[in-house]
Design a protein around this motif. Sequence first.
Motif, PDB file in Angstrom:
ATOM      1  N   ILE A 149       0.819  -1.137  -0.039  1.00  0.00           N
ATOM      2  CA  ILE A 149      -0.126  -0.097   0.069  1.00  0.00           C
ATOM      3  C   ILE A 149       0.819   1.246  -0.107  1.00  0.00           C
ATOM      4  O   ILE A 149       1.710   1.443   0.943  1.00  0.00           O
ATOM      5  CB  ILE A 149      -0.861   0.149   1.240  1.00  0.00           C
ATOM      6  N   PHE A 150       0.779   2.104  -1.019  1.00  0.00           N
ATOM      7  CA  PHE A 150       1.859   3.062  -1.204  1.00  0.00           C
ATOM      8  C   PHE A 150       0.935   4.547  -1.195  1.00  0.00           C
ATOM      9  O   PHE A 150      -0.373   4.500  -1.483  1.00  0.00           O
ATOM     10  CB  PHE A 150       2.415   3.168  -2.571  1.00  0.00           C
ATOM     11  N   HIS A 171      -4.760   9.266  -3.665  1.00  0.00           N
ATOM     12  CA  HIS A 171      -3.713   9.670  -2.752  1.00  0.00           C
ATOM     13  C   HIS A 171      -2.922   8.388  -2.417  1.00  0.00           C
ATOM     14  O   HIS A 171      -1.651   8.327  -2.074  1.00  0.00           O
ATOM     15  CB  HIS A 171      -4.161  10.493  -1.521  1.00  0.00           C
ATOM     16  N   THR A 172      -3.637   7.299  -2.759  1.00  0.00           N
ATOM     17  CA  THR A 172      -2.899   6.029  -2.357  1.00  0.00           C
ATOM     18  C   THR A 172      -2.913   4.990  -3.421  1.00  0.00           C
ATOM     19  O   THR A 172      -3.931   5.300  -4.334  1.00  0.00           O
ATOM     20  CB  THR A 172      -3.321   5.344  -0.968  1.00  0.00           C
ATOM     21  N   TRP A 173      -1.979   4.136  -3.520  1.00  0.00           N
ATOM     22  CA  TRP A 173      -2.075   3.059  -4.316  1.00  0.00           C
ATOM     23  C   TRP A 173      -1.800   1.807  -3.773  1.00  0.00           C
ATOM     24  O   TRP A 173      -1.203   1.446  -2.807  1.00  0.00           O
ATOM     25  CB  TRP A 173      -0.832   3.168  -5.545  1.00  0.00           C
ATOM     26  N   SER A 174      -2.499   0.715  -4.318  1.00  0.00           N
ATOM     27  CA  SER A 174      -2.196  -0.688  -3.555  1.00  0.00           C
ATOM     28  C   SER A 174      -2.235  -1.738  -4.712  1.00  0.00           C
ATOM     29  O   SER A 174      -2.982  -1.572  -5.852  1.00  0.00           O
ATOM     30  CB  SER A 174      -3.341  -1.022  -2.671  1.00  0.00           C
ATOM     31  N   LEU A 175      -1.490  -2.700  -4.511  1.00  0.00           N
ATOM     32  CA  LEU A 175      -1.605  -3.954  -5.490  1.00  0.00           C
ATOM     33  C   LEU A 175      -1.625  -5.199  -4.661  1.00  0.00           C
ATOM     34  O   LEU A 175      -0.644  -5.248  -3.685  1.00  0.00           O
ATOM     35  CB  LEU A 175      -0.179  -3.933  -6.170  1.00  0.00           C
ATOM     36  N   LYS A 176      -2.513  -6.004  -4.770  1.00  0.00           N
ATOM     37  CA  LYS A 176      -2.644  -7.189  -4.040  1.00  0.00           C
ATOM     38  C   LYS A 176      -2.156  -8.263  -4.745  1.00  0.00           C
ATOM     39  O   LYS A 176      -2.435  -8.570  -5.885  1.00  0.00           O
ATOM     40  CB  LYS A 176      -4.032  -7.514  -3.811  1.00  0.00           C
ATOM     41  N   VAL A 177      -1.312  -9.112  -3.994  1.00  0.00           N
ATOM     42  CA  VAL A 177      -0.918 -10.356  -4.674  1.00  0.00           C
ATOM     43  C   VAL A 177      -2.039 -11.650  -4.505  1.00  0.00           C
ATOM     44  O   VAL A 177      -2.699 -11.638  -3.545  1.00  0.00           O
ATOM     45  CB  VAL A 177       0.434 -10.835  -3.453  1.00  0.00           C
TER      46      VAL A 177
END
Length: 285
Positions: A149-150, A171-177
């Motif tokens: 979560i960035f 305002h935030t980025w996220s990438l789920k495995v």
Amino acid sequence: GSGGFRKRKHDNFPHGQRREEKETVNPPSALMTSFKSFQLELDTRHDKYERLVKLSRDITIESKRTIFLLHRFTSAPNGEEILSESEVKLDAVRRKIKQVAQELIGEDMYQFHRAISPGLQEYVEAVSFQYFIKTRSLISVEEINKQLIFTAEDREETTNMTSNSHDKQPHTWSLKVTPVDYLLGVADLTGELMRLCISSVGNGDIDTPFELSQFLRQIYDGFTFIGNTGPYEVSKKLYTLKQSLAKVENACYTLKVRGSEIPKHMLADVFSTKTELIDQEEGLP
């Protein structure tokens, strides 16, 4: 003759008339406009896919370098320095994953999953390897996703994006495995743990192989619950996992039965020889 026929054909359809007829047959229409928009959309999607493939390749390379670094943990005089350096490398990998998350804003991740899956699997392998060295346990997929979560602090990293999409950025980025990527990464982890077992014995560490044997047995039991009901890639990894477990258990057997009669500096050679014999019996290259 045939030459005359070609000449009469050209005489019947002069060049200027053919051009006028072509313009008349293919005038700008709503259909052509639609197809041009489809072409633009497909080109944009293809370019995004290629950028993701390149990012995935960078993530794979940096994750492998982190794994190679962590293998020095058993022989390094100060293991904390190795762990600190590995954390720096993993932070660099996560910055690459942040770029992937930015590329996937407003997109269905599963349409680009094949482009990023190899990198995510290698990242899971590196993170879980570091986590095991620290805690002697397996990191969960939830814990991995928490690290992905960035925030919008590093805006200079928002490359390859148009100005319109930049204005609409959250305002935030996220990438789920995904669970499959997590399982495949954990399956690859077992191979690194097998190598860690052999190197630990070579350094005179007799306790680590028994810890690894119990840990790998738990992972193997978990994978057997999935069996053939899971994705094909997961069931295919089960054979390699079984081989890694067999090599570690063989090392523990040798330590338990013959450990007192074999000098410590020769144990690693004995394990390497037995590992080659196991591979030959199983038909591995």
